[in-house]
Design an enzyme around this catalytic site. Structure first.
Site, PDB file in Angstrom:
ATOM      1  N   ALA A 175       0.832  -1.205   0.000  1.00  0.00           N
ATOM      2  CA  ALA A 175       0.000   0.000   0.000  1.00  0.00           C
ATOM      3  C   ALA A 175       0.865   1.253   0.000  1.00  0.00           C
ATOM      4  O   ALA A 175       0.499   2.279   0.577  1.00  0.00           O
ATOM      5  CB  ALA A 175      -0.921  -0.001   1.210  1.00  0.00           C
ATOM      6  N   ARG A 205      -2.533   9.269 -10.060  1.00  0.00           N
ATOM      7  CA  ARG A 205      -3.598   9.316 -11.071  1.00  0.00           C
ATOM      8  C   ARG A 205      -4.981   9.504 -10.454  1.00  0.00           C
ATOM      9  O   ARG A 205      -5.930   9.845 -11.150  1.00  0.00           O
ATOM     10  CB  ARG A 205      -3.576   8.055 -11.931  1.00  0.00           C
ATOM     11  CG  ARG A 205      -2.493   8.074 -13.001  1.00  0.00           C
ATOM     12  CD  ARG A 205      -2.565   6.835 -13.857  1.00  0.00           C
ATOM     13  NE  ARG A 205      -1.959   5.682 -13.201  1.00  0.00           N
ATOM     14  CZ  ARG A 205      -2.062   4.435 -13.657  1.00  0.00           C
ATOM     15  NH1 ARG A 205      -2.779   4.178 -14.741  1.00  0.00           N
ATOM     16  NH2 ARG A 205      -1.475   3.448 -13.012  1.00  0.00           N
TER      17      ARG A 205
END
Length: 451
Positions: free
Chosen positions: A14, A20
């Site tokens: 993670a 994005r």
């Protein structure tokens, strides 16, 4: 939770920056079904019976670290700094796993639809390396699984692949399992002499084969292994999640005339025989019993609705709302942290916050539980069979006794004894002819101004 013969651990990656997503919220904390994607990954690891769960986070994201600490504790944190690829990220977890001996599975905090059932097959061969693959409708930039009979020969990244390998449709999900000792021994041999200059976790497969360890692939549905890297992909994941939930509820006997318009949370409970009308949204913590009806455009979160109760349309149930059997909460009524006993009604335009409404009590339109004094919340109790007239304000803490009545438009600041009538409003007075004289005067002024 799965009962396993071999100890299991999970490493959840993670540490990605998620640029994005174009959001101040870290990527893995974006919700699907009202739950952070990272929590979906942790849920799956727990359901697999993993004794240890390590989440690899980036130094750039203290919010992710704090989220993991709140759920799993400091011992579950490994930090990848700087980010040098997936193999490097997994190695960051080695010291955190300590003396763990057993199998370890590597999953991802941005793959929210992958369940324990999807992952379970990777543990069937505990002595080697197993990856989860999928048949891609559009293989694109996915790494390809190169098979050698029943064995997995290699995982080749698209940027490193020949035209022949790019023609393959069997792709790598990124999920991998192996004995913990074998995994880290192999990772120490991984090099970064590739197009991206990163340490690829996928190189472990070829290294395992060189050492004579078995390598294999198991397959999951493409939807189950989809990763989320943008807001559009997050919306796709949410849509897939919702379809599964809707199909499950329909199969269980829940009536939904327009299921595509109903939005469920990850933990929504709805009993077979309940009816959910169009455009209902469930936040986390909603429990709806068989025989209840939730009418259109209602929002329910952290609330319980018993059999025979009816909610909405246009109602809001907030956390702590507890509706008993045959309760009616109608249009534009908000209920928060209030228990409504069997047969109680608040049919329209009311706010009930922090309190209790007795069986068969009636709350008139425009009634407000004035529960907050600017510093503390206070409770309002309305007794069994009581009647609260329209447009009343009940200033908490206050009790309306059983069978008592409150006259419309009252502001109640003191307890009302059982069976009493309470009136708290100014006496009505009349001024004969005043309105007619006023209107005549004003019409004359308006006419004069128009000349």
């Amino acid at each position: 939770m799965t009962s396993t013969p071999h100890p299991r651990a999970a490493i959840i990656l993670a540490a990605g920056q998620g640029t994005r997503m174009k959001s101040p919220l870290p990527k893995v904390l974006h919700p699907v079904g009202g739950r952070a994607m990272l929590d979906h990954a942790i849920d799956a690891a727990e359901a697999l019976g993993c004794e240890r769960i390590v989440v690899v986070v980036g130094a750039h994201s203290p919010e992710v670290r704090d989220h993991v600490v709140r759920r799993l504790g400091e011992d579950a944190i490994a930090v990848q700094d700087p980010p040098l690829g997936t193999g490097h990220a997994v190695r960051a977890a080695e010291s955190v796993l300590g003396d763990f001996v057993g199998q370890v599975v590597i999953t991802y905090g941005d793959v929210p639809l992958l369940t324990a059932a999807d992952i379970e097959p990777v543990f069937a061969a505990p002595e080697g390396v197993t990856v989860i693959g999928f048949e891609a409708a559009d293989p694109g930039a996915y790494g390809r699984l190169v098979m050698d009979g029943d064995q997995l020969a290699a995982i080749t990244e698209a940027k490193e692949a020949s035209a022949e390998v790019l023609a393959l449709t069997a792709c790598n999900s990124g999920v991998m399992a192996a004995p913990v000792g074998l995994l880290f021994d192999l990772l120490r041999e991984v090099r970064n002499d590739n197009a991206k200059g990163e340490f690829y976790l996928t190189d472990v497969v070829e290294l395992a084969r060189r050492h004579g360890a078995p390598t294999r692939a198991v397959f999951a549905a493409e939807d189950a292994v989809m990763g989320v890297n943008s807001q559009s992909e997050l919306a796709v994941a949410e849509a897939l999640f919702q379809k599964v939930r809707r199909d499950d509820f329909l199969a269980a006997g829940v009536t939904m005339p327009a299921p595509d318009t109903v939005h469920f949370a990850f933990d929504t409970e709805v009993g077979g025989g309940a009816t959910i009308e169009p455009y209902v949204v469930f936040g986390p913590g909603a429990k709806i019993a068989s025989g209840a009806r939730i009418r259109s455009f209602s929002h329910i979160e952290g609330a319980t609705v018993a059999a025979g109760a009816e909610v909405g349309p246009y109602a809001r149930l907030r956390p702590g709302a507890d509706l008993g059997e045959n309760v009616k909460v109608g249009n534009f009524v908000e209920v928060k942290n209030v228990r409504m006993a069997a047969g109680a009604k608040a049919n329209h335009l009311a706010y009930l916050g922090d309190g209790e409404v007795g069986a068969k009590a009636n709350i008139g339109a425009g009634t407000i539980f004035c529960n907050y004094d600017g510093f503390f919340k206070h409770r309002t109790t309305v007794g069994e069979g009581a009647f609260v007239g329209s447009n009343s304000s009940l200033v908490a803490p206050v009790t309306i006794g059983a069978g008592a009545m409150v006259g419309s438009g009252s502001v109640i600041t003191k307890d009302v004894a059982p069976g009493d009538l309470a009136l708290a409003r100014s006496a009505q007075s009349a001024k004969p002819g005043w309105a007619a004289r006023f209107m005549e005067t004003m019409r004359a002024k308006k006419a004069a101004k128009a000349k």
